[in-house]
Design a protein around this motif. Structure first.
Motif, PDB file in Angstrom:
ATOM      1  N   ALA A  42       0.830  -1.208   0.000  1.00  0.00           N
ATOM      2  CA  ALA A  42       0.000   0.000   0.000  1.00  0.00           C
ATOM      3  C   ALA A  42       0.864   1.257   0.000  1.00  0.00           C
ATOM      4  N   ALA A  43       1.955   1.260   0.777  1.00  0.00           N
ATOM      5  CA  ALA A  43       2.861   2.412   0.781  1.00  0.00           C
ATOM      6  C   ALA A  43       3.489   2.607  -0.593  1.00  0.00           C
ATOM      7  N   PHE A  44       3.851   1.524  -1.242  1.00  0.00           N
ATOM      8  CA  PHE A  44       4.440   1.595  -2.578  1.00  0.00           C
ATOM      9  C   PHE A  44       3.431   2.166  -3.571  1.00  0.00           C
ATOM     10  N   ALA A  45       2.180   1.747  -3.480  1.00  0.00           N
ATOM     11  CA  ALA A  45       1.139   2.277  -4.363  1.00  0.00           C
ATOM     12  C   ALA A  45       0.983   3.784  -4.168  1.00  0.00           C
ATOM     13  N   CYS A  46       0.990   4.230  -2.923  1.00  0.00           N
ATOM     14  CA  CYS A  46       0.887   5.671  -2.647  1.00  0.00           C
ATOM     15  C   CYS A  46       2.084   6.424  -3.202  1.00  0.00           C
TER      16      CYS A  46
END
Length: 519
Positions: free
Chosen positions: A180-184
């Protein structure tokens, strides 16, 4: 499905307005125009992934109790549920991870009780969300709905992500929040470049040698929140915090340089580094502290009053509230536990592995095993029921070629997509080489799986080729990609019995163990 999407021209993009060369460089390829279809593909594959993960979720158990390391975390989650959010069993010496993942497991136990469904429900939700996020990330990286869908199929068919989604352990949660952090972070990259393109078009990008201020960056803020949640699952989230923080700075420097900023490095330091530190350190640390909310509010949480009970003089740290000092000393004790968790020379764990074996999954882990009458149902004598953590070889055995190709594309072709994916992958692998005497297990490699799949998807995109390169080239690429995806699906179906504990004959069990190191 692959052929259907391919014939629907997945690479067709929104027709852009006329851009200058600098704006076009900043914006890169636009997202595909098939937004509705993109979400339909995403949701359809996410539902399939959820069905695959939730089927027969309550099995196996050890006579109704958890199996393998579930015995720690399911029980701790039950304590948390009983106490309203914190653990308090002072005689239980294995409370060595932050509480967030156990709080999530406790939510499932609150819904379904202390049983397999209860203590695995949250993990299955996390594993299903990883399917959704990986599809959207792959679509953003490749600008192709087809390749996003292929990434979704690969995620569904990965043995590591499948089984970890069906176990009451912590690693699927850290994988979720890291992804999720990578997507953001990727969304923030696109947003920054869009804002700089507007500055270029309006003619004020060069008003300062440092470039323009970019305003509040909600996606970067979201990345900090997510990486803080990963840290609140396991301390190993710190590795991705550092890696993604550096990646964010690299994205900013590249964006300012592409926009024509005269001093892009200094501009990034002046304009972006302090907010990035706040997002990736300040926000993340606050999220970590927030996960201890129930512990702070309690009187009987484990080591909640440590400094008072041990009569530790505050000294220089007297200005820090006693609760925070107790958490600090508790954390030091946990750190000492991890530092001294070494492999016994005379009696190593039978399923221990070292990080150089993880990329190809050379030493999997046996979570559950029954044979004889207890495993009846295979249609013959000598039945076996087992669950083993194995990465689908059709993907994991390509990890080293993927890394080599990705590094070549990163270093010699300046392909930022491979740079981003390999940063996520290597952040989950390289730090474990720092202390090889420590006990380590293959389930630590759970965070590698989504980035392995994204790297393979990028390579498949190059094999597939652009829709504008001719029918013959596209058709050949589509055939190769389709054959590979079919191989992955077939490989996953072959492993299905030992990923789900289905009854099989002893002979079948032996055919599932492809390498001597799998025994």
């Amino acid at each position: 499905m692959i052929a259907t999407l391919a014939h629907a021209e997945p690479d067709r993009a929104v027709t852009p307005p006329p851009y200058s060369d600098r704006e076009a460089t900043l914006l890169g390829r636009p997202m595909p125009a098939d937004r509705l279809r993109g979400w339909l593909v995403t949701l359809a594959l996410t539902v399939i992934g959820g069905v695959v993960r939730f089927q027969n979720l309550g099995f196996p158990t050890d006579k109704g109790t958890p199996v393998f390391d579930e015995k720690y975390y399911a029980a701790q989650a039950w304590q948390i549920l009983r106490n309203g959010g914190y653990e308090d069993n002072a005689g239980y010496e294995y409370i060595v991870h932050p509480p967030l993942a156990k709080q999530l497991i406790a939510a499932g136990e609150a819904l379904f009780g202390y049983n397999g469904w209860g203590w695995r429900f949250a993990a299955a939700i996390a594993g299903t969300l990883i399917v959704l996020l990986t599809i959207r990330i792959a679509r953003r990286l490749t600008r192709s709905t087809l390749l996003g869908g292929i990434a979704g199929v690969l995620v569904i068919c990965d043995g590591v992500l499948h089984l970890q989604s069906r176990m009451s352990m912590l690693d699927i949660f850290i994988a979720l929040f890291v992804v999720a952090a990578f997507a953001c972070l990727l969304a923030d990259r696109d947003q920054v470049r869009t804002r700089l393109a507007i500055a270029v078009r309006d003619g004020w990008v060069g008003e300062s040698p440092y470039g323009p201020r970019l305003g509040f960056r909600w996606w970067r803020f979201g990345a900090g929140l997510m990486i803080g949640l990963a840290f609140a699952v396991k301390w190993s989230g710190l590795y991705h915090l550092a890696a993604f923080g550096l990646l964010c700075v690299a994205f900013d420097v590249a964006a300012r340089r592409a926009a024509g900023v005269r001093r892009p490095w200094v501009g990034t330091i002046v304009r972006d580094v302090a907010p990035a530190l706040w997002a990736f350190v300040g926000i993340a640390f606050l999220m970590y502290l927030g996960s201890w909310w129930a512990w702070f509010a309690s009187e009987t949480g484990t080591d909640r009053n440590y400094v008072a009970i041990k009569e530790i003089a505050p000294g220089f740290f007297g200005w820090i509230p006693p609760a925070l000092r107790s958490l600090g000393d508790y954390s030091m004790n946990v750190l000492q536990f991890h530092e001294t968790l070494l492999t016994p020379k005379d009696q190593p764990h039978p399923w221990e592995s070292k990080p150089w074996t993880w990329p190809m999954g050379l030493r999997p882990m046996l979570y559950y095993y029954e044979s004889g009458d207890a495993a009846a149902g295979c249609g013959g004598p000598g039945c076996v029921r087992a669950t083993m953590l194995i990465g689908t070889p059709a993907m994991w055995w390509l990890a080293l070629p993927m890394l080599a190709w990705g590094l070549w594309r990163w270093i010699f072709r300046a392909d930022w997509r491979y740079a981003a994916v390999l940063t996520g992958y290597l952040a989950g692998l390289l730090p474990w080489f720092l202390n090889l005497d420590r006990q380590m297990y293959f389930f630590y490699a759970t965070t590698l799986a989504p980035f392995l799949i994204l790297g393979l998807t990028l390579a498949l995109g190059q094999i597939l080729g652009s829709a504008n390169r001719g029918f013959e080239r596209r058709g050949t690429g589509l055939a190769v990609v389709s054959l590979y995806v079919g191989l992955v699906v077939a490989n996953f179906l072959w492993l299905w019995p030992i990923l789900n504990g289905d009854p099989i004959t002893g002979e079948h069990w032996q055919t599932e163990l492809w390498l001597p190191s799998w025994h």
